[in-house]
Enzyme design. Structure first.
Site, PDB file in Angstrom:
ATOM      1  N   CYS A  94      44.527  24.172  52.367  1.00 13.08           N
ATOM      2  CA  CYS A  94      44.301  25.392  51.509  1.00 13.08           C
ATOM      3  C   CYS A  94      44.082  26.766  52.309  1.00 13.08           C
ATOM      4  O   CYS A  94      44.231  27.593  51.856  1.00 13.08           O
ATOM      5  CB  CYS A  94      43.341  25.256  50.424  1.00 13.08           C
ATOM      6  SG  CYS A  94      42.019  24.270  51.021  1.00 13.08           S
ATOM      7  N   SER A 125      47.340  17.353  47.895  1.00  9.84           N
ATOM      8  CA  SER A 125      46.577  18.592  48.100  1.00  9.84           C
ATOM      9  C   SER A 125      46.849  19.251  49.485  1.00  9.84           C
ATOM     10  O   SER A 125      46.055  19.008  50.598  1.00  9.84           O
ATOM     11  CB  SER A 125      45.028  18.296  48.006  1.00  9.84           C
ATOM     12  OG  SER A 125      44.875  17.482  47.011  1.00  9.84           O
ATOM     13  N   ILE A 135      39.874  12.266  51.926  1.00 15.91           N
ATOM     14  CA  ILE A 135      39.033  10.991  51.863  1.00 15.91           C
ATOM     15  C   ILE A 135      39.416  10.160  50.436  1.00 15.91           C
ATOM     16  O   ILE A 135      38.343   9.380  50.225  1.00 15.91           O
ATOM     17  CB  ILE A 135      37.496  11.403  51.924  1.00 15.91           C
ATOM     18  CG1 ILE A 135      37.133  12.352  50.626  1.00 15.91           C
ATOM     19  CG2 ILE A 135      37.087  11.996  53.136  1.00 15.91           C
ATOM     20  CD1 ILE A 135      35.704  12.816  50.303  1.00 15.91           C
ATOM     21  N   GLY A 136      40.400  10.471  49.757  1.00 13.21           N
ATOM     22  CA  GLY A 136      40.978   9.551  48.599  1.00 13.21           C
ATOM     23  C   GLY A 136      40.385  10.107  47.309  1.00 13.21           C
ATOM     24  O   GLY A 136      40.556   9.540  46.341  1.00 13.21           O
ATOM     25  N   GLY A 137      40.101  11.423  47.218  1.00 12.55           N
ATOM     26  CA  GLY A 137      39.902  12.022  45.938  1.00 12.55           C
ATOM     27  C   GLY A 137      40.743  11.808  44.782  1.00 12.55           C
ATOM     28  O   GLY A 137      40.727  11.517  43.761  1.00 12.55           O
TER      29      GLY A 137
END
Ligand SMILES: *[C@@H]1O[C@H](CO)[C@@H](O)[C@H](O)[C@H]1NC(C)=O
Ligand SMILES: *[C@@H]1O[C@H](CO)[C@@H](O)[C@H](O)[C@H]1NC(C)=O
Ligand SMILES: *[C@@H]1O[C@H](CO)[C@@H](O)[C@H](O)[C@H]1NC(C)=O
Length: 382
Positions: free
Chosen positions: A86, A83, A20-22
């Site tokens: 995970c 990212s 979402i663009g963190g």
């Protein structure tokens, strides 16, 4: 990473697993002159949120493992922000590590990196705690070393920045040599930000951290949540005071609430929340899960990690808010085992417990006020 000298062309940034663009928001906050030349993710919901917030960024709904060296080369980037998934490194994801199909794209990136026509100057990677003991991480380090990067790894939580939320994450920053960092790097993982002249970075701290890591490394995290390994639960003295809290738990929470370097929960709440009613916890849930809810008040300076199941599952998915500021938790749970269901419910209702709203959770994750979740709401309530 900022160079104070002459004006330079903006850094060309490739954002992988852009979600979402963190990372893009973080890049903006850093005030580094940079341009995201491409953001890549296959999650359609996340991509809609991304597009809504960064309509002018080239967003590529592709799988990373499907991209060729040529495609990467054409993007001509100086920096990678990523990212990677995970789940392969968490307990609930069963820790299959490099055998998990979701690690495939990351291994593909490691394979591509040495073959790029221009080695990117900077890399930033974020992942869960657990990644630091994975084979995927070993592969990453091997690749960075063979490509002549200097690097530093961290385990940091928002609490490091004074944000009252525990969310321990692995971060790695790497620079292409001969470029170096403005602080001394260590082979060990650091648990705080280094100072610019890092001579004051105490080696004793590093070595004690090292010990912690080596004992933690083999310890599998409890299954209390998706990716929150930082809730210390085991205490020698398990006598319960109230709720399911031992004196150790209570003491730890008190220490956190008294830590003035941390902001209060109230600083992250929506002002004038028009209609909080959808967020109040239904009585059925209250009765069933009261003892395992992590409850925080507005003046608390802590909260536990929020996960995907928040609002659907109760155990270990994140804290809930006690909006009745004048009601003591300990009083409500006093002699709880001896009273009837009805009495329990009466007691519990006094706390006026509600979930944090999506906006509040975004605030606790450091998203700026201009982050818009318009599309998420549309989907949720359509
Ligand atoms: C307060 O929290 C910060 C960040 O977690 C920690 O480094 C510091 O030691 C804490 N201070 C006290 C007095 O516990
Ligand atoms: C935790 O594990 C136990 C035993 O494997 C299981 O019964 C329980 O449902 C699990 N809890 C959660 C929240 O996954
Ligand atoms: C555990 O803590 C309780 C409450 O603080 C105390 O009464 C009890 O003696 C302790 N038990 C042990 C074995 O230390």
């Amino acid at each position: 990473m900022m160079e104070p000298e002459a004006p330079r062309p903006p850094l060309r940034v490739l954002e992988l697993y852009s979600g979402i663009g963190g990372m893009h928001f973080a890049l903006k906050e850093s005030c580094i002159a940079a341009e995201v030349v491409a953001a890549i993710d296959i999650n359609t919901v996340a991509n809609e949120v991304y597009k809504h917030n960064f309509p002018n960024t080239y967003l590529c709904p592709k799988t990373i493992e499907g991209m060729t060296v040529d495609e990467f080369n054409r993007l001509d980037f100086d920096m990678i922000l990523m990212s990677p998934p995970c789940q392969p490194f968490t307990r609930i994801g069963s820790q299959k590590d490099v055998l998990d199909p979701r690690t495939k794209s990351f291994l593909h990136i490691l394979d591509i990196l040495p073959r790029l026509s221009k080695t990117p100057k900077y890399i930033l990677l974020e992942n869960v705690k657990g990644f630091e003991t994975s084979v995927a991480r070993d592969n990453l380090i091997k690749t960075l070393e063979s490509c002549r990067y200097t690097y530093q790894a961290f385990l940091l939580s928002p609490t490091t920045l004074g944000i009252p939320n525990s969310r321990l994450r692995y971060f790695l920053i790497a620079k292409f040599r001969p470029d170096t960092f403005c602080f001394q790097t260590f082979n060990q993982i650091l648990e705080h930000f280094p100072d610019h002249d890092s001579t004051d970075l105490k080696l004793t701290e590093v070595s004690s951290l090292n010990q912690t890591l080596s004992t933690d490394g083999n310890k599998k995290e409890q299954n209390n949540s998706e990716s929150c390994a930082d809730n210390s639960k085991s205490q020698a003295n398990e006598t319960l005071l109230y709720k399911l809290e031992t004196s150790g738990h209570v003491k730890q929470k008190q220490n956190q609430d008294n830590n003035l370097s941390m902001q209060m929960i109230q600083d992250f709440l929506e002002e004038g929340l028009q209609d909080p009613s959808p967020y109040f916890i239904p009585p059925k849930f209250l009765l069933r899960y009261a003892l395992i809810l992590d409850i925080v008040g507005q003046t608390c300076r802590r909260s536990v990690c929020f996960t995907k199941g928040y609002g659907h599952y109760v155990e270990g998915t994140g804290s809930v808010l006690k909006t009745a500021s004048d009601v003591e938790l300990a009083l409500v749970f006093q002699s709880f085992e001896t009273i009837s269901e009805d009495e329990k419910l009466t007691q519990l209702s006094k706390l006026k417990l509600r979930y944090f709203t999506p906006r509040e959770i975004a605030n606790l994750h450091g998203f700026p006020p201009d982050f818009s979740m318009y599309y998420v709401f549309l989907r949720k309530f359509r």
